[in-house]
Design an enzyme around this catalytic site. Structure first.
Site, PDB file in Angstrom:
ATOM      1  CG  PHE A  82      -1.883   1.409   1.492  1.00 60.39           C
ATOM      2  CD1 PHE A  82      -2.569   1.758   0.499  1.00 60.39           C
ATOM      3  CD2 PHE A  82      -1.804   2.329   2.190  1.00 60.39           C
ATOM      4  CE1 PHE A  82      -3.563   2.293   0.402  1.00 60.39           C
ATOM      5  CE2 PHE A  82      -2.568   3.397   2.448  1.00 60.39           C
ATOM      6  CZ  PHE A  82      -3.053   3.288   1.813  1.00 60.39           C
ATOM      7  CD  GLN A  83      -0.706   6.411   1.269  1.00 62.92           C
ATOM      8  OE1 GLN A  83       0.267   6.517   2.074  1.00 62.92           O
ATOM      9  NE2 GLN A  83      -1.439   6.658   0.445  1.00 62.92           N
ATOM     10  CE  LYS A 116       5.261   3.772   9.650  1.00 61.65           C
ATOM     11  NZ  LYS A 116       3.559   3.674   9.802  1.00 61.65           N
TER      12      LYS A 116
END
Lengths: 166, 565
Positions: free
Chosen positions: B113-114, B163
């Site tokens: 996702f993204q 992240k």
């Protein structure tokens, strides 16, 4: 004119893509390419053969040098060097031509690396002209397929005042 | 010393680089960084309303201040939204570092996702880019990114931050030095070449300096002025070079190229010695390349070796920083003595001829019943303080500003020269206003361009940035319409903006003010009124709808082949 250019680069992910992207983005031509790590495993050497006029070649070299991961660019035109490519070539080998194929392989110092009842696969190293001569000679006999590597190139070492040609 | 998170280490690294302002937009992949930035009181974060706005603002901040612009966005769409802004900065050599979030390393390549391969996407439009896969590389990469962005031919650098790397922990240490054996820009020009340049100029009788954005980037304006005056050399600048040489100097020829002045284009066509400094022979400058400066020996000073002999064969190249090379040239001139006197005498007829060209065909426009856009620009010039920063959008608004606003200092004119990005001006003005809160910052816009990043109205209102937007509203995509008029039989295919918002109501809806101007007699008052308002203002000038930009060199024609009216 054909130029072989060696490009010493950081051995990092994405570096090949930067170099290739430069060629495609600026409309430069790549005839062949080889790339592998060097004696120093933190660096890789690429050899690109390309062509273009003087101004284009100048731009190619400058643009390569501008890439952050490029350490050194050498154009071999005008230098003494050894240059090799390799070809694997699969040739039809019917009863009447089997001996002929082997004779040609022998003349070119090619090796038979696979054999079947109807074909030989030969391996040959040499410069571009030698490989092209080999292909041309084998053509009438019937080439099933071939695959070629890019060029690898190295400057000749000085021996005394002149460079020896082997 | 204790271990800190990647996100905190990142903030520390920004501090070490002296970063005071970050433009950006949060998202899932950068939550850790945004959590850390909330406590960093010494770093001001400016929230845009679209990532493109953030990246152009960082660019405008960099152009106006000379510092490295910093932008921080999330992964995937956040990152891809910065691409136009990065390409804009790349074409104009603007120092900028863009930090993008990335999905955790174990998900990279999984179509998470993204997720977007932003390093792959931006490879051709960044000076360099990085994916930080390991927290141990973080400090070094940030250090290198800033170093690469601001040194040599400056440019944007992108750093992609997964992240999990931001969550990981490390004993933070910022490296003192950058060690890169593959990157070493040349600053000092070759002394022999510098001597040869001065000798070549001394031998010439019709010399012209053609200065570009490189002079601005190298902070070389002062020494350019000294050098030009020392030998009485006329100076034309590119769009990017406007302000590098004072417009009101008698030696100034104004801008050259497609919409350049008659005098500049004629001078370049007839010169016997063209001294290109920090300029790159762009097609909008040269027109038909074979007939560009056909009689000239060409000297080219540039920090980027790839710029030299890329488009035009150069007779005398020097790779180096404009300022350092010009300083070298200036000291050669001081040593030359009598030869300079000979030159000063010898070029008198040339300067006379140039003056005649200036008088023969000055920049001009005809008055009419409707407001002329050129008049608006002239009035803005007249009514604003000397240190006013002007940004533009792209198209006619940009060219009229370049022609009719007289820039006398560098870093006062922010425009997307190379990429020609509509929607650049408003966010760039935001960046400049953040860098210089006390100065007047104006975006001269068209009604087409302003709609491309109009969401940033919310940003100026939120941060109380008193940016003034002067819309030259002609109801058309004016420059494209002009080409259609001149070269496509007036077939105005999709260039008429039949529906546009009411800019006054729109500004008011966001909490800004709006002024509409429909009569020439109201122009001056409206500008004064806008300048007096403390907050952001949109001024909607309803201008002559089919006014064209002249002079104009048709694409591909030699630059002395100008349409004059």
């Amino acid at each position: 004119m054909r130029h072989a250019i060696s490009v010493l680069v950081d051995n990092e992910a994405g570096v090949l893509s930067r170099v290739i992207g430069l060629f495609s983005g600026r409309g430069f031509n790549i005839e062949s390419l080889s790339v592998a790590p060097t004696l120093d495993p933190a660096k890789s050497m690429m050899v690109i053969t390309t062509s273009g006029n003087e101004q284009v070649l100048e731009q190619i070299k400058k643009q390569l040098n501008k890439l952050i991961n490029v350490i050194k660019v050498v154009d071999f035109v005008g230098k003494e060097f050894v240059e090799r490519e390799m070809i694997l070539i699969k040739v039809k080998a019917k009863e009447e031509t089997r001996a002929e194929v082997l004779r040609i392989a022998d003349i070119f110092r090619a090796k038979v690396v696979d054999v079947s009842s109807s074909s030989y696969t030969l391996a040959l190293t040499g410069d571009k002209r030698k490989l092209e001569g080999f292909i041309e000679i084998l053509h009438p006999i019937g080439i099933i397929d071939f695959i070629r590597t890019g060029t690898v190139i190295m400057e000749r070492e000085m021996h005394g005042r002149r460079k020896l040609k082997v | 010393m204790k271990k800190i998170s990647g996100a905190n280490a990142f903030i520390e690294a920004l501090r070490c680089e002296g970063v005071k302002h970050v433009f950006g937009y949060p998202g899932g992949a950068v939550l850790d960084i945004f959590d850390a930035i909330m406590d960093a009181e010494d770093i001001e974060f400016i929230l845009s309303r679209h990532e493109q706005g953030a990246v152009h603002a960082a660019d405008g901040y960099a152009r106006a201040s000379g510092k490295v612009g910093v932008c921080l966005v999330t992964s995937g769409p956040g990152a891809t939204n910065t691409v136009t802004g990065i390409a804009t900065a790349y074409m104009d050599s603007i120092p900028m570092v863009v930090f993008t979030g990335q999905v955790p390393t174990h998900l990279i390549g999984n179509d998470a996702f993204q997720e977007a391969d932003i390093v792959g996407i931006t490879r051709p439009c960044t000076k360099h880019n990085y994916l930080v896969k390991n927290i141990s590389d973080l400090a070094r990469v940030v250090k290198e990114a800033f170093y690469i962005a601001r040194t040599g031919r400056s440019g944007p650098v992108l750093v992609d931050l997964p992240k999990d790397v931001m969550k990981d922990t490390i004993f933070f240490k910022y490296p003192d030095n950058v060690v890169m054996d593959s990157y070493c820009p040349t600053y000092k020009g070759h002394p022999g070449q510098i001597k040869r340049i001065v000798n070549l100029i001394l031998k010439s009788r019709k010399p012209v300096i053609y200065a570009g954005g490189g002079v601005v980037h190298a902070n070389a304006s002062k020494v350019l002025v000294d050098f030009a005056r020392s030998m009485n050399l006329p100076v034309t600048t590119t769009l990017m070079g406007l302000g590098a040489f004072p417009s009101d100097d008698p030696l100034s020829l104004g801008m050259l190229g497609m919409h350049g002045t008659y005098a500049a284009n004629m001078a370049v066509t007839h010169t016997d010695c063209l001294v290109a400094i920090g300029s790159r022979f762009d097609d909008r400058v040269t027109g038909k390349i074979d007939e560009f400066a056909p009689k000239a020996k060409i000297i080219h000073i540039d920090i980027d070796p790839t710029s030299i002999s890329k488009n035009v064969k150069v007779d005398l190249p020097v790779v180096g920083d404009s300022r350092m090379v010009l300083q070298g040239m200036l000291s050669q001139v001081k040593d030359a003595g009598d030869e300079v006197k000979v030159l000063l005498k010898g070029i008198k007829p040339w300067l006379k001829r140039i003056d005649a060209w200036k008088k023969e065909q000055p920049l001009r426009y005809s008055k009419g019943k409707a407001i002329k856009p050129q008049y608006v620009v002239e009035m803005i010039d007249r009514l604003t303080p000397d240190d006013t920063i002007i940004s533009t959008e792209v198209g006619q608004n940009q060219m009229w500003t370049a022609q009719f606003y007289k820039f006398n200092e560098p870093r006062l004119f922010l425009t997307s020269g190379g990429l020609g990005t509509m929607g650049y001006g408003f966010p760039a003005a935001i960046g400049a206003q953040v860098a210089f809160p006390g100065r007047t910052v104006i975006d001269i816009a068209g009604d087409g361009s302003i709609q491309m990043n109009i969401q940033e109205l919310a940003t100026v209102v939120q941060y109380r940035l008193p940016v003034k937007v002067m819309i030259l509203n002609n109801g058309y995509l004016g420059m494209v319409r002009q080409w259609q008029a001149l070269f496509y039989n007036k077939r105005y295919s999709h260039t008429s903006l039949e529906i546009s918002p009411d800019y006054i109501k729109l500004a008011e809806a966001y909490g800004a003010e709006g002024i509409r101007v429909t009569e020439p007699s109201e122009v001056e008052g409206a500008i004064k009124q806008a300048l007096a308002i403390e907050g952001p203002v949109f001024v909607d000038f309803i201008v002559e709808s089919e006014e064209d930009v002249y002079p104009m060199v048709p694409a591909g024609a030699p630059i002395n082949n100008m349409l004059l009216v």
